[in-house]
Scaffold this motif. Structure first.
Motif, short mmCIF file in Angstrom:
data_model
loop_
_atom_site.label_atom_id
_atom_site.label_comp_id
_atom_site.label_asym_id
_atom_site.label_seq_id
_atom_site.Cartn_x
_atom_site.Cartn_y
_atom_site.Cartn_z
N GLY A 1 27.18 64.95 46.84
CA GLY A 1 27.40 66.28 46.28
C GLY A 1 26.44 67.23 46.97
O GLY A 1 25.98 66.96 48.08
N ASN A 2 26.09 68.33 46.30
CA ASN A 2 25.15 69.27 46.90
C ASN A 2 23.76 68.66 47.03
O ASN A 2 23.16 68.67 48.10
N THR A 3 23.24 68.13 45.92
CA THR A 3 21.91 67.53 45.93
C THR A 3 21.92 66.10 45.39
O THR A 3 20.87 65.50 45.21
N SER A 4 23.10 65.57 45.11
CA SER A 4 23.19 64.21 44.56
C SER A 4 24.01 63.32 45.48
O SER A 4 24.79 63.79 46.30
N LEU A 5 23.79 62.03 45.31
CA LEU A 5 24.61 61.08 46.05
C LEU A 5 24.73 59.80 45.24
O LEU A 5 23.86 59.47 44.44
N GLU A 6 25.87 59.15 45.43
CA GLU A 6 26.13 57.89 44.75
C GLU A 6 26.03 56.77 45.77
O GLU A 6 26.59 56.85 46.85
N ILE A 7 25.28 55.75 45.36
CA ILE A 7 25.07 54.58 46.20
C ILE A 7 25.77 53.39 45.56
O ILE A 7 25.61 53.14 44.37
N ALA A 8 26.57 52.66 46.33
CA ALA A 8 27.21 51.44 45.85
C ALA A 8 26.35 50.26 46.29
O ALA A 8 25.91 50.19 47.44
N LEU A 9 26.11 49.35 45.35
CA LEU A 9 25.34 48.15 45.65
C LEU A 9 26.22 46.93 45.47
O LEU A 9 26.94 46.81 44.48
N THR A 10 26.16 46.03 46.42
CA THR A 10 26.77 44.72 46.26
C THR A 10 25.72 43.68 46.63
O THR A 10 24.94 43.86 47.56
N ALA A 11 25.69 42.61 45.86
CA ALA A 11 24.78 41.50 46.13
C ALA A 11 25.61 40.23 46.22
O ALA A 11 26.47 39.99 45.37
N THR A 12 25.37 39.46 47.24
CA THR A 12 26.05 38.18 47.40
C THR A 12 25.01 37.08 47.59
O THR A 12 23.89 37.34 48.01
N ALA A 13 25.41 35.88 47.25
CA ALA A 13 24.52 34.72 47.43
C ALA A 13 25.25 33.67 48.23
O ALA A 13 26.43 33.39 47.99
N GLU A 14 24.54 33.10 49.17
CA GLU A 14 25.08 32.01 49.98
C GLU A 14 24.26 30.77 49.68
O GLU A 14 23.04 30.82 49.63
N SER A 15 24.97 29.66 49.47
CA SER A 15 24.25 28.41 49.17
C SER A 15 23.36 28.04 50.34
O SER A 15 23.60 28.44 51.48
N ARG A 16 22.33 27.28 50.03
CA ARG A 16 21.35 26.97 51.08
C ARG A 16 21.98 26.24 52.27
O ARG A 16 21.45 26.27 53.36
N HIS A 17 23.10 25.59 52.04
CA HIS A 17 23.77 24.88 53.14
C HIS A 17 24.84 25.74 53.79
O HIS A 17 25.49 25.29 54.73
N GLY A 18 25.02 26.94 53.29
CA GLY A 18 25.99 27.86 53.87
C GLY A 18 27.44 27.53 53.56
O GLY A 18 28.33 28.03 54.22
N LEU A 19 27.67 26.65 52.58
CA LEU A 19 29.04 26.24 52.28
C LEU A 19 29.78 27.24 51.39
O LEU A 19 30.99 27.35 51.47
N HIS A 20 29.04 27.91 50.51
CA HIS A 20 29.67 28.82 49.55
C HIS A 20 29.00 30.17 49.58
O HIS A 20 27.78 30.27 49.68
N ARG A 21 29.80 31.21 49.48
CA ARG A 21 29.29 32.58 49.38
C ARG A 21 29.96 33.19 48.16
O ARG A 21 31.19 33.19 48.05
N ARG A 22 29.15 33.72 47.24
CA ARG A 22 29.68 34.28 46.00
C ARG A 22 29.13 35.68 45.76
O ARG A 22 28.01 35.99 46.15
N ASN A 23 29.93 36.49 45.06
CA ASN A 23 29.45 37.79 44.61
C ASN A 23 28.48 37.57 43.46
O ASN A 23 28.80 36.84 42.52
N VAL A 24 27.31 38.18 43.53
CA VAL A 24 26.32 38.09 42.47
C VAL A 24 26.49 39.26 41.51
O VAL A 24 26.62 39.08 40.31
N CYS A 25 26.47 40.47 42.06
CA CYS A 25 26.66 41.64 41.21
C CYS A 25 27.05 42.84 42.06
O CYS A 25 26.94 42.81 43.28
#
Length: 142
Positions: free
Chosen positions: A44-68
């Motif tokens: 906007g003029n002085t505001s902005l919206e930031i989108a956050l995504t967090a993902t987690a990958e298993s230590r062996h790299g086999l699975h990737r999931r959305n956290v939040c």
């Protein structure tokens, strides 16, 4: 992460004014690699919206999931002289970025509608019941 994204985009200090749509989907396990991605989706003029995504990958790299995921609204801080600092306009570089901007606009419109409806409700309470206190008393009596 989100504040750093806002400040990197605007080039000035920013403060949080709203947090919304935070959805927790998965709790990472010890050893998972968690990645946070924060990016501006609407300005906007002085505001902005930031989108956050967090993902987690298993230590062996086999699975990737959305956290939040979530949205965070920031405003720029004023200069030492008290002048407002404007946000640079956001030009989406991809179809995904255009979609995110459109979703942010729709979210903003829904919030504005919610505020308008809430005000109308309370205006009606004052007009019909003689104020919130009278309305609460009436509800308690039932």
């Amino acid at each position: 992460c989100t504040c750093a994204s806002a400040e990197a985009y605007t080039g000035v200090n920013c403060v949080t004014v709203a947090v919304g749509d935070v959805v927790l989907e998965y709790v990472p396990r010890v050893g998972d690699v968690v990645e946070l991605v924060a990016q501006p989706v609407l300005t906007g003029n002085t505001s902005l919206e930031i989108a956050l995504t967090a993902t987690a990958e298993s230590r062996h790299g086999l699975h990737r999931r959305n956290v939040c995921s979530g949205t965070f609204t920031y405003v720029t801080t004023r200069t030492k002289e008290g002048a407002k600092v404007r946000c640079p306009p956001l030009e989406p570089a991809s179809e995904e970025a255009r979609w995110a901007m459109d979703m942010a606009r729709q979210r903003k419109a829904l919030v504005a509608l919610d505020v308008l409806c809430s005000r109308a409700f309370f205006d009606n309470v004052y007009a019909v019941a003689g104020g919130v206190d009278a309305w609460v008393l009436e509800c308690e009596e039932r």
